[in-house]
Design an enzyme around this catalytic site. Structure first.
Site, PDB file in Angstrom:
ATOM      1  N   CYS A   9       0.843  -1.192   0.000  1.00 18.49           N
ATOM      2  CA  CYS A   9       0.000   0.000   0.000  1.00 18.49           C
ATOM      3  C   CYS A   9       0.878   1.241   0.000  1.00 18.49           C
ATOM      4  CB  CYS A   9      -0.900  -0.005   1.236  1.00 18.49           C
ATOM      5  SG  CYS A   9      -1.942   1.448   1.421  1.00 18.49           S
ATOM      6  N   CYS A  10       0.508   2.234  -0.825  1.00 19.44           N
ATOM      7  CA  CYS A  10       1.126   3.557  -0.720  1.00 19.44           C
ATOM      8  C   CYS A  10      -0.006   4.574  -0.593  1.00 19.44           C
ATOM      9  CB  CYS A  10       2.055   3.847  -1.896  1.00 19.44           C
ATOM     10  SG  CYS A  10       1.247   3.995  -3.505  1.00 19.44           S
ATOM     11  N   ALA A  11       0.239   5.815  -0.924  1.00 26.32           N
ATOM     12  CA  ALA A  11      -0.776   6.838  -0.674  1.00 26.32           C
ATOM     13  C   ALA A  11      -2.021   6.659  -1.543  1.00 26.32           C
ATOM     14  CB  ALA A  11      -0.180   8.226  -0.887  1.00 26.32           C
ATOM     15  N   TYR A  21      -3.816   3.987   0.367  1.00 21.46           N
ATOM     16  CA  TYR A  21      -4.359   4.359   1.675  1.00 21.46           C
ATOM     17  C   TYR A  21      -5.601   5.235   1.526  1.00 21.46           C
ATOM     18  CZ  TYR A  21      -4.927   6.761   6.111  1.00 21.46           C
ATOM     19  OH  TYR A  21      -5.462   7.291   7.256  1.00 21.46           O
TER      20      TYR A  21
END
Length: 364
Positions: free
Chosen positions: A96-98, A125
């Protein structure tokens, strides 16, 4: 590699406590993260800031080139080792990233080149955060029964023992009063809301949930505040009030705030520092309500607290704390709660001792 990208996928991920390898920078993670996430960033805070500045000044290609330059050689290898270990330890996990953009795709491609195929959260996210917000709004629409009562009535334990109960104070890592802090630091507001949503989703998924059982809380629990959608529903909810004998309440408070907190502090810090932390914790709690007590009464109770701590250190007994706890309850906490309860008296649907309220709630 199958990516998660539907609303139901996001909810299933949260319900299953799916491990999330969050590759955002630490500063982003601290501002808000999912409950089962671990932070193994692609870039640290300084690297992220440098790449962000480069992006604004020179565009995306230059920023991407700088990112690859900053995360290269030994630094890249160290981070690869950490990701590889996390993937092997959490084979059912997800990246997961932004926003499900370049950072998680870069890490995913590096892992793929190393022989590890690992899925990522499409939307990142941000998508998960929107899911927790929406889930809380939806789940808060179910009927709610609040457990009320004066300090020491065992409200939290009663909620914890209900299959449809959600321990708001436990999730907030704070017991809601001046003496409410625990040894665990409170989460950021966003992380608290994410944790609450995940707990509500899991509780709802375990059963055909008809109503929630929650403790009668104010808007703030320590530094965290309840989501407005839930708080609004709680103001309309029925209240069951626990009315236990004063002596029973004192026993509970002695166990929770003196015996257990002393044990927790000494376990965490060792005997000497733990004792100092425990003393500071009690003094800080009393000091927090100094203005409401008035300076003279505060000084009197603070002196009794000091004497009780001296006795406890010498003998191990916590009985001397009653000298300041009893007047604190009778002069401050009990009148304050009764005043608050009077303002919502029409919401009270049941009163009884702890076991009676527990039986009443069970029958709902």
């Amino acid at each position: 590699m199958q990516e998660r990208h539907t609303e139901q996928d996001y909810r299933a991920l949260l319900i299953a406590d799916t491990p999330i390898i969050d590759v955002r920078a630490p500063i982003e993670f601290e501002q808000g993260a999912m409950p089962a996430a671990i932070n193994l960033p692609l870039m640290n805070n300084d690297e992220r800031a440098a790449v962000g500045t480069c992006y604004k000044q020179q565009g995306s290609d230059a920023a991407l080139a700088l990112g690859h330059k900053l995360v290269a050689g030994e630094i890249r290898q160290q981070r690869m080792d950490a990701w590889r270990a996390a993937c092997l330890q959490n084979p059912q996990g997800i990246l997961c990233c932004a926003r499900g953009g370049q950072r998680s795709h870069i890490v995913q491609s590096w892992l793929h080149a190393a022989g590890i195929d690992y899925p990522l959260v499409e939307g990142g996210y941000k998508a998960l955060r929107q899911t927790t917000i929406q889930a809380t709004i939806e789940l808060a629409q179910k009927p709610i029964v609040l457990i009320g009562g004066c300090t020491g009535c065992g409200k939290t334990l009663l909620v914890q023992q209900q299959p449809n109960g959600v321990d708001l104070e436990g999730l907030a890592r704070h017991r809601g009063s001046a003496f409410g802090r625990t040894l665990q630091p409170q989460l950021s507001q966003a992380s608290f809301e994410n944790l609450l949503a995940a707990e509500m989703l899991k509780t709802d998924a375990r059963q055909n949930l008809r109503l929630w059982v929650l403790e009668d809380e104010s808007r703030m629990i320590g530094s965290n505040h309840l989501p407005e959608c839930l708080r609004e529903r709680m103001t309309q909810a029925a209240i069951a009030v626990v009315e236990d004998p004063f002596e029973i309440r004192l026993e509970r408070l002695n166990e929770e705030y003196f015996l257990r907190m002393h044990h927790d502090f000494t376990h965490a810090y060792g005997d000497e520092q733990g004792w100092q932390e425990y003393c500071e914790y009690l003094h800080h709690g009393l000091s927090a309500i100094k203005r409401r007590l008035g300076l003279q009464r505060y000084n009197e109770l603070a002196a009794r607290l000091d004497a009780a701590l001296t006795t406890q250190l010498a003998t191990g007994s916590t009985d001397s704390h009653l000298a300041w706890l009893v007047p604190l309850l009778k002069e401050y906490y009990d009148p304050m709660y009764r005043y608050q309860l009077e303002k919502k008296a029409e919401k009270v649907v049941f009163r009884g001792e702890w076991a009676e309220v527990a039986e009443w709630v069970k029958a709902r």
